[in-house]
Design an enzyme around this catalytic site. Structure first.
Site, PDB file in Angstrom:
ATOM      1  N   MET A   1       0.850  -1.191   0.000  1.00 33.86           N
ATOM      2  CA  MET A   1       0.000   0.000   0.000  1.00 33.86           C
ATOM      3  C   MET A   1       0.884   1.239   0.000  1.00 33.86           C
ATOM      4  SD  MET A   1      -2.438  -1.405   3.067  1.00 33.86           S
ATOM      5  CE  MET A   1      -3.504   0.032   3.110  1.00 33.86           C
TER       6      MET A   1
ATOM      7  N   GLY B   1       2.221   4.591   4.326  1.00 38.44           N
ATOM      8  CA  GLY B   1       2.606   3.431   3.504  1.00 38.44           C
ATOM      9  C   GLY B   1       2.820   2.159   4.298  1.00 38.44           C
ATOM     10  N   SER B   2       2.438   1.012   3.766  1.00 42.41           N
ATOM     11  CA  SER B   2       2.445  -0.208   4.545  1.00 42.41           C
ATOM     12  C   SER B   2       2.159  -1.417   3.655  1.00 42.41           C
ATOM     13  CB  SER B   2       1.397  -0.104   5.659  1.00 42.41           C
ATOM     14  OG  SER B   2       0.225   0.504   5.159  1.00 42.41           O
ATOM     15  N   ARG B   3       1.901  -2.581   4.288  1.00 44.35           N
ATOM     16  CA  ARG B   3       1.650  -3.814   3.551  1.00 44.35           C
ATOM     17  C   ARG B   3       0.635  -4.665   4.299  1.00 44.35           C
ATOM     18  NH1 ARG B   3       6.609  -7.722   3.040  1.00 44.35           N
ATOM     19  NH2 ARG B   3       5.361  -9.407   3.889  1.00 44.35           N
TER      20      ARG B   3
END
EC number: 4.1.1.65
Length: 215
Positions: A98, A184-186
């Protein structure tokens, strides 16, 4: 049981729960600087960047309604499929990256009961980096009609706060909002053994809309 997410009016956008600690101070600063800019050129110089930042925050923390798709497993996150990996126990891990431009509210990939929500401390390297496996994360398990399904929210270099919306024991609808990762990330989803991934690496996903599994 909450109402079905698919019954929500399409086109409506709200702000994500858990955004207040970031959003309120930014918007308040922008409002004050705009008000004072009418009397001072110095405040006018401050108003431009603070207003731009507030507008960016409002965009980042948007939480649009979605018409929830049909399918056994749907994407919990907006983003791009970063990897699809077979796991030793027969499951398949689908990792979704993301970016800061994506909606960061995550949704339940299946209907079922949340059997655990575990916060695991860790680092904050960029979520696209292989070492992000050791990042701060929240591990979810859902008891569903296809068995136990694991989902992991992973913090990135900027996303240092994961906000779960529902506790252990909650029954959730497929596509229901369950948490937020700031910036931002996953998000990883582990498809149970025998369930084949329908997406490909590099494919864009939409939370609650993109189907992850194949019939």
């Amino acid at each position: 049981m909450p109402h079905s997410p698919s019954s929500a009016p399409r086109g409506r956008v709200r702000l994500a729960r858990g955004a207040s600690p970031w959003l309120l101070p930014t918007v308040a600063t922008a409002a004050v600087s705009l008000a004072r800019s009418r009397r001072s050129g110095r405040w006018a110089a401050v108003a431009v960047p603070t207003t731009a930042l507030a507008a960016g925050m409002l965009w980042f923390f948007r939480d649009p309604e979605r018409e929830i798709a049909q399918g056994r497993v749907i994407s919990p996150a907006d983003g791009v499929v970063q990897s699809i990996m077979p796991w030793k126990d027969g499951r398949t891990r689908v990792a979704i990256f993301m970016s800061p431009l994506n909606v960061h509210v995550n949704r339940a990939p299946l209907a079922g009961t949340v059997t655990s929500v575990e916060h695991v401390p860790g680092g904050f390297v960029p979520a696209f980096n292989k070492e992000s496996e050791n990042n701060e994360r929240v591990v979810w398990h859902f008891d569903t009609e296809i068995g136990d399904v694991e989902m992991v929210q992973i913090a990135g270099a900027v996303a240092r706060r994961i906000v779960p919306y529902v506790p252990q024991g909650t029954k959730v609808e497929q596509g229901e909002r369950i948490g937020l990762i700031r910036f931002g990330s996953r998000v990883d989803v582990y498809l149970p053994e025998g369930v084949e991934a329908a997406v490909e690496v590099g494919q864009a996903t939409t939370a609650g809309v993109t189907r992850l599994d194949r019939d």
